[in-house]
Each structure stands twice: as structure tokens, then as C-alpha cells.
Design an enzyme around this catalytic site. Structure first.
Site, PDB file in Angstrom:
ATOM      1  N   GLY A  91     -10.772  -4.926   5.355  1.00 29.06           N
ATOM      2  CA  GLY A  91     -10.874  -4.843   6.822  1.00 29.06           C
ATOM      3  C   GLY A  91     -12.005  -6.143   7.611  1.00 29.06           C
ATOM      4  O   GLY A  91     -12.165  -7.279   7.009  1.00 29.06           O
ATOM      5  N   ASN A 108      -4.724  -9.603   3.148  1.00 29.31           N
ATOM      6  CA  ASN A 108      -4.430  -8.344   4.678  1.00 29.31           C
ATOM      7  C   ASN A 108      -4.645  -8.411   6.150  1.00 29.31           C
ATOM      8  O   ASN A 108      -3.568  -9.033   6.829  1.00 29.31           O
ATOM      9  CB  ASN A 108      -4.244  -7.134   4.506  1.00 29.31           C
ATOM     10  CG  ASN A 108      -3.244  -5.938   4.643  1.00 29.31           C
ATOM     11  OD1 ASN A 108      -2.578  -6.364   5.900  1.00 29.31           O
ATOM     12  ND2 ASN A 108      -4.136  -5.097   5.087  1.00 29.31           N
ATOM     13  N   THR A 109      -5.442  -8.715   6.388  1.00 26.38           N
ATOM     14  CA  THR A 109      -6.182  -8.409   8.215  1.00 26.38           C
ATOM     15  C   THR A 109      -6.225  -9.554   8.399  1.00 26.38           C
ATOM     16  O   THR A 109      -5.436  -9.794   9.351  1.00 26.38           O
ATOM     17  CB  THR A 109      -7.634  -7.840   7.934  1.00 26.38           C
ATOM     18  OG1 THR A 109      -8.088  -6.173   7.379  1.00 26.38           O
ATOM     19  CG2 THR A 109      -8.087  -7.474   9.554  1.00 26.38           C
ATOM     20  N   ASP A 122      -0.873  -1.166  -4.123  1.00 26.83           N
ATOM     21  CA  ASP A 122      -2.240  -1.629  -3.904  1.00 26.83           C
ATOM     22  C   ASP A 122      -2.951  -0.649  -3.455  1.00 26.83           C
ATOM     23  O   ASP A 122      -2.102   0.587  -2.804  1.00 26.83           O
ATOM     24  CB  ASP A 122      -1.918  -2.780  -2.024  1.00 26.83           C
ATOM     25  CG  ASP A 122      -3.420  -2.957  -2.667  1.00 26.83           C
ATOM     26  OD1 ASP A 122      -4.038  -3.340  -2.993  1.00 26.83           O
ATOM     27  OD2 ASP A 122      -3.086  -3.437  -0.912  1.00 26.83           O
ATOM     28  N   GLY A 171     -11.206  -7.104   0.439  1.00 32.67           N
ATOM     29  CA  GLY A 171     -11.433  -7.499   1.652  1.00 32.67           C
ATOM     30  C   GLY A 171     -11.323  -8.864   1.300  1.00 32.67           C
ATOM     31  O   GLY A 171     -13.042  -9.423   2.206  1.00 32.67           O
ATOM     32  N   SER A 175       0.544  -1.091  -0.081  1.00 29.50           N
ATOM     33  CA  SER A 175       0.139  -0.024  -0.235  1.00 29.50           C
ATOM     34  C   SER A 175       0.947   1.189  -0.064  1.00 29.50           C
ATOM     35  O   SER A 175       1.604   1.115   0.561  1.00 29.50           O
ATOM     36  CB  SER A 175      -0.885  -0.121   1.140  1.00 29.50           C
ATOM     37  OG  SER A 175      -0.440   0.084   2.358  1.00 29.50           O
TER      38      SER A 175
END
Length: 284
Positions: A180, A231-232, A84, A208, A49
Site C-alpha cells: 500500500g 499494484n497501488t 499473489d 510493496g 490475489s
């Protein structure tokens, strides 16, 4: 070796699997993810990111770090270094000039025609330099969580128009997914996803994806998803292990030991996702 995502995602679309895209935040995360994917013989997209690039010292630093790891760790799988959610042409240009092999221009918050114009600008610059381009339409509304479908979902018509006008390599449509943690049960519109896939005939990307169960992931791949961003899930697994380590070792102050205490947790998530996405043993 560093490659762009074009052939990887085309092959994934043809053979009905997805290439994992894992966000990296530092040396350790890049190393652990590369090692896990090398063990699985899974191609991988290292996603960076704007915030992560800034944290690590800039796009050239990230490129140098990743290239050095590929050499020192003797990585033989295809690896994509991907920007990203680049928010402007200028940001994407910086990543391309620094040696990134793939960029995402995310102008989805702008009016549709402005999104097309800025995406086209990125495509013209990147494609001349062998860099693949991903773009996004619709809106991954963080607060809405699928309650107002009309305001966040993409349509097959606009997807087809967008791809035709921009000639992007991959598209991230909004189908009810969000970044998230999901609040409540995620409700992805697979019928819409399948229609978009048939309309655009290019690789599709699912953002997501952390928190989605196995059936939702497999259905998304069946409907045309070829790149899945994670990611999360990794952040949560890593932070949980590090908190335990600190609690059990309150006198420890060596940052190497603290950060690396989450190594196995990161690798566990990566191995699980690689198998779920069916990317294992796909490296050429």
C-alpha cells in the site's frame, strides 16, 4: 506464451534487472498490461490475489481469460500467471490445478517452522507440475512502517535455512518494505538485502514497491531483487483518470467507456516501470 518464473528470474539475477509483476483485477487491466509489455518486449508476471480471483469468477476463469488474451492479442513475450499471497496450501493447489504457472504461498504470519512446513507442502505439489513457487519470511507490517525493526525484518540466517529446507524458487524477504501507501519516508535495509542475496543465492522478490523512488528501486535491483510487485501505483493512476472522466462526462453510463478512460494511465505506469526495472527488450 505462459511460462513459469524459474528461468526468467534466474536470468534477471544473472543480468541484474527485475521482471515486473503487475496485479490484474479484470479483463481491461490484463489487456492493457499485456499490450504495454508487448510493446516494450518486456517479460511480465500477471499477479492475481485471492480477492481478485474471486472477483473475476475463480482461478479457471482467470486462466481462460489470460490465455485467450495471449492468443487474440498475439502476445509473444514470456508471461507468467502468478497467484499473489496465497494464504494456504489449498488455495495454492486450486491455482495450480487451474493452470497458473507460478504461486506464492504466504505463511509468513505463522511461526517459522509452520511457514516451512506449509511452504514445503506447496513446493512438493507445484514442482511436480512445473509450477514455480515463491514464499515470504518476516512481516510486511502495515502499521509499523519500519519503527520496530526486530519485529518485521528477515535475517540472512533464517533466509538461508528457509530456502535450504523448502527448495523454493524465489523468496520475498521483509527488509522494511510494506504494502500500500507508505506513511513517511520508506527505509529499506539494503545491506540486509545484499546479505540475504549472498546467503540464499536464489532470486529475491520486492513486495510493496509502489511509491518507492527511482534510486530505491535501482539499489534494490543492484542488491539482488529480480521480481518487483506493483499494484497501488497502477490503481492510483487509473482511479485518478476515471474520476476526471466521470466529472467531465456526468451523463455517461457506458461501463466500457468509464473503465477504459484509465487505459492510458495504466499503460503509462507500466511503460515507466518496465524501463526503470530495465526489463525492456528482455523478452526471448
Amino acid at each position: 506464451m505462459l511460462v513459469n518464473s524459474n528461468e526468467l528470474l534466474k536470468l534477471a539475477l544473472k543480468d541484474n534487472y527485475a521482471v515486473p509483476a503487475y496485479n490484474i483485477n479484470n479483463l481491461e487491466w490484463a489487456r492493457y498490461i499485456l499490450e504495454a509489455c508487448q510493446d516494450d518486449k518486456s517479460p511480465v508476471i500477471l499477479a492475481v490475489s485471492e480477492g481478485a480471483a474471486s472477483y473475476m469468477g475463480g482461478y479457471k476463469v482467470v486462466n481462460g481469460l489470460v490465455k485467450s488474451l495471449l492468443d487474440e492479442l498475439k502476445i509473444t513475450i514470456p508471461v507468467v500467471l502468478h497467484l499473489d499471497h496465497g494464504k494456504s496450501f489449498e488455495v495454492c493447489k486450486k491455482a495450480v490445478d487451474a493452470g497458473f504457472t507460478s504461486v506464492m504461498i504466504d505463511a509468513s504470519s505463522k511461526p517459522f517452522e509452520e511457514n516451512i512446513d506449509e511452504t514445503l507442502q506447496v513446493v512438493k505439489y507445484a514442482s511436480d507440475r512445473g509450477v514455480s513457487v515463491e514464499a515470504e519470511i518476516g512481516s510486511l507490517n502495515e502499521e509499523n512502517n519500519n519503527d520496530n525493526i526486530a519485529s518485521i525484518y528477515s535475517t540472512p540466517e533464517e533466509a538461508k535455512d528457509f530456502v535450504f529446507q523448502t527448495n523454493i524458487n524465489s523468496l520475498a524477504p521483509a527488509i522494511g518494505n510494506k504494502h500500500g501507501l507508505y506513511k513517511g519516508e520508506p527505509k529499506l535495509d539494503y545491506e540486509l538485502l545484499g546479505s540475504i542475496c549472498k546467503s540464499v543465492k536464489i532470486p529475491l522478490v520486492l513486495h510493496g514497491a509502489s511509491g518507492l523512488d527511482e534510486n530505491k528501486i535501482k539499489t534494490a535491483i543492484f542488491c539482488g531483487i529480480t521480481k518487483i510487485n506493483i499494484n497501488t501505483d497502477i490503481q492510483l493512476a487509473w482511479s485518478e483518470e476515471v474520476k476526471k472522466y466521470i466529472q467531465n462526462n456526468p451523463e455517461e453510463y457506458d461501463p466500457r467507456k468509464i473503465i477504459s478512460s484509465g487505459k492510458n494511465a495504466i499503460k503509462k505506469v507500466v511503460h515507466e516501470k518496465n524501463r526503470l526495472f530495465d526489463s525492456v527488450n528482455r523478452a526471448n
